[in-house]
Design a protein around this motif. Sequence first.
Motif, PDB file in Angstrom:
ATOM      1  N   CYS A   1       0.851  -1.201   0.021  1.00 35.51           N
ATOM      2  CA  CYS A   1      -0.089   0.121  -0.037  1.00 35.51           C
ATOM      3  C   CYS A   1       1.007   1.234  -0.010  1.00 35.51           C
ATOM      4  O   CYS A   1       1.831   1.379   0.786  1.00 35.51           O
ATOM      5  CB  CYS A   1      -1.064   0.025   1.246  1.00 35.51           C
ATOM      6  N   HIS A   2       0.488   2.176  -0.664  1.00 38.68           N
ATOM      7  CA  HIS A   2       1.566   3.303  -0.878  1.00 38.68           C
ATOM      8  C   HIS A   2       1.070   4.541   0.187  1.00 38.68           C
ATOM      9  O   HIS A   2       1.459   5.667  -0.033  1.00 38.68           O
ATOM     10  CB  HIS A   2       1.413   4.094  -2.241  1.00 38.68           C
ATOM     11  N   SER A   3       0.266   4.224   1.261  1.00 37.52           N
ATOM     12  CA  SER A   3      -0.220   5.306   2.046  1.00 37.52           C
ATOM     13  C   SER A   3       0.996   5.842   2.772  1.00 37.52           C
ATOM     14  O   SER A   3       0.885   7.087   2.972  1.00 37.52           O
ATOM     15  CB  SER A   3      -1.318   4.733   3.151  1.00 37.52           C
TER      16      SER A   3
ATOM     17  N   TRP B   1       2.851   8.534   0.357  1.00 38.69           N
ATOM     18  CA  TRP B   1       2.048   9.609   0.252  1.00 38.69           C
ATOM     19  C   TRP B   1       1.800  10.504   1.359  1.00 38.69           C
ATOM     20  O   TRP B   1       1.746  11.534   1.351  1.00 38.69           O
ATOM     21  CB  TRP B   1       0.665   9.408  -0.742  1.00 38.69           C
ATOM     22  N   THR B   2       1.763   9.843   2.573  1.00 44.18           N
ATOM     23  CA  THR B   2       1.775  10.638   3.621  1.00 44.18           C
ATOM     24  C   THR B   2       2.861  11.424   3.917  1.00 44.18           C
ATOM     25  O   THR B   2       2.959  12.799   4.251  1.00 44.18           O
ATOM     26  CB  THR B   2       1.316   9.759   5.040  1.00 44.18           C
TER      27      THR B   2
ATOM     28  N   ASN C   1      -2.354  -1.394   8.509  1.00 42.51           N
ATOM     29  CA  ASN C   1      -2.604  -0.635   7.285  1.00 42.51           C
ATOM     30  C   ASN C   1      -3.660   0.454   7.263  1.00 42.51           C
ATOM     31  O   ASN C   1      -4.611   0.230   8.074  1.00 42.51           O
ATOM     32  CB  ASN C   1      -2.976  -1.595   6.261  1.00 42.51           C
ATOM     33  N   HIS C   2      -3.387   1.493   6.612  1.00 41.36           N
ATOM     34  CA  HIS C   2      -4.172   2.650   6.944  1.00 41.36           C
ATOM     35  C   HIS C   2      -4.342   3.374   8.209  1.00 41.36           C
ATOM     36  O   HIS C   2      -5.254   4.291   8.371  1.00 41.36           O
ATOM     37  CB  HIS C   2      -5.744   2.178   6.065  1.00 41.36           C
TER      38      HIS C   2
ATOM     39  N   THR D   1      -1.315   7.395   9.098  1.00 42.77           N
ATOM     40  CA  THR D   1      -0.863   7.322   7.423  1.00 42.77           C
ATOM     41  C   THR D   1      -1.842   6.922   6.441  1.00 42.77           C
ATOM     42  O   THR D   1      -1.550   6.413   5.414  1.00 42.77           O
ATOM     43  CB  THR D   1       0.460   6.371   7.661  1.00 42.77           C
ATOM     44  N   GLU D   2      -2.782   7.270   6.668  1.00 42.68           N
ATOM     45  CA  GLU D   2      -3.942   7.130   5.630  1.00 42.68           C
ATOM     46  C   GLU D   2      -4.826   8.608   5.430  1.00 42.68           C
ATOM     47  O   GLU D   2      -4.797   9.325   6.608  1.00 42.68           O
ATOM     48  CB  GLU D   2      -4.974   5.999   5.761  1.00 42.68           C
ATOM     49  N   THR D   3      -5.339   8.811   4.399  1.00 41.55           N
ATOM     50  CA  THR D   3      -6.290   9.969   4.163  1.00 41.55           C
ATOM     51  C   THR D   3      -7.236  10.372   5.336  1.00 41.55           C
ATOM     52  O   THR D   3      -7.607   9.410   5.964  1.00 41.55           O
ATOM     53  CB  THR D   3      -6.992   9.988   2.765  1.00 41.55           C
TER      54      THR D   3
ATOM     55  N   HIS E   1     -10.428   8.231   4.839  1.00 40.69           N
ATOM     56  CA  HIS E   1     -10.161   6.591   5.149  1.00 40.69           C
ATOM     57  C   HIS E   1     -10.294   6.853   6.821  1.00 40.69           C
ATOM     58  O   HIS E   1     -11.042   6.228   7.312  1.00 40.69           O
ATOM     59  CB  HIS E   1      -8.941   6.200   5.017  1.00 40.69           C
ATOM     60  N   SER E   2      -9.400   7.544   7.347  1.00 39.79           N
ATOM     61  CA  SER E   2      -9.138   7.692   8.755  1.00 39.79           C
ATOM     62  C   SER E   2     -10.789   7.970   9.641  1.00 39.79           C
ATOM     63  O   SER E   2     -10.751   7.474  10.550  1.00 39.79           O
ATOM     64  CB  SER E   2      -8.056   8.770   9.244  1.00 39.79           C
TER      65      SER E   2
END
Length: 438
Positions: free
Chosen positions: A169-171, A174-175, A198-199, A244-246, A249-250
């Motif tokens: 996952c690229h989170s 990108w974070t 994850n996320h 580390t996620e948008t 999502h969060s």
Amino acid sequence: MTHITFIGAGSVVFTRQLIADILGFKELMDVTLALHDVNNERLTVAEGIARQVSDRLGARANIVATLDRREALEGADFVINMVQIGGIEATKKDLEIPPRYGLKQTIGDTTGAGGVFRALRTFPFLTGLTGDISEVCPDAWLLNYTNPMAMNVWWASVVAPQIKTVGLCHSVYWTVHGLCELVGVPMEETRYRSAGVNHQAWLLEWEHQGRDLYPLLREKIAADPELERRVRVEIFRRIGFYPTETSEHSSEYLPWFLRSNEQIERYRLRPQEYVAISKGNVLEFEQIKHSLAAGRPLELSSSATEYAPQLIHSMVTDTERVLYANVVNDGLIDNLPAGAVVEVPATVNAAGLKPHGAGSLPVQCAALNRPYVSVAELTVEAARTGNPLLIRQALLMDPNTSSTLTPERIWELCNDLVAAHGNLLSEPLREQIQPSSF
């Protein structure tokens, strides 16, 4: 010759990017790309993309497209999974049925009602895929991109522990990229370390030339009131580490944000956002299909950010890299459950993938991760045992769901979602359970 198999290659936008990144490495320009999908139209478009990308990059890729999964797996060194079981129609059900009960979601693909049922649709597929890999290409690496990431990798570890499975996952990338832009520091000059799930992993260290960048981030946030209206900033304020996620999502993983219209407005959230994103993906597929039919060149760029091409290149060429991987917690994070799937740094080279132990997370970070892990654990156990009660209990543990719905309403919601997804679920899990039953 390196053989890379794409499962769910009809996810054409992602397929285009991954192929461009893979063939962008000179050492991988002669790979075999085996494309598989169950939808012939989408598979044809994916094949057209692969051939155009190969030609434009001057590569010598051997491209094979097949509806037969086992044929696609023959000789595979790497298997990239990016399926969406049930497609956009199933996704719409995950997001459109819960609001009838008052439950709001934004993306609905990782945890909560949407994540649980997406997992339960995907697990039977993963059982079949890992079974085929075990028989056809047992030494291959299974690189999973399909959400819910943690649940899917966890399920693969249960049904096929012998398969080398890693979730990508690229989170994290990108974070850090976004934060470096915000504070005005080149990302390539920074040192950072993240760990968690994850996320919902945590940026534990973030430095530039030995300087901790967190104080500078706090200054930037304090100077911009609009930044304070983001979910991740609120989590950072309360927990002390950046997730580390948008924000979209969060917001779903906690009970703080989607429970009221006031909070939704305050944090600038858009419930059911992923429905529009999915419709946009369908539109983009149609545009790509028409461009290929007309012989027009596709938009083509190398992202240099996706982990699968980097992992493949590192293993094939023995170029050592550190990337972030979702793997079984075998002593990697001390204060999260053993056997759960965690996201940690990992060194990749010709010897394979070696996750880095993270020790113990800050206690508040681990505490926030545990409900997420509990939802995943109960979902995996529901599928493993065929016990439909555990689906309901998974959503009882979900912070967003339980902050909005009573237990009775959770049971009713699950009955509706079970009926809506029907035979996409394994048969034992299709049972209706009355809210008043013991």
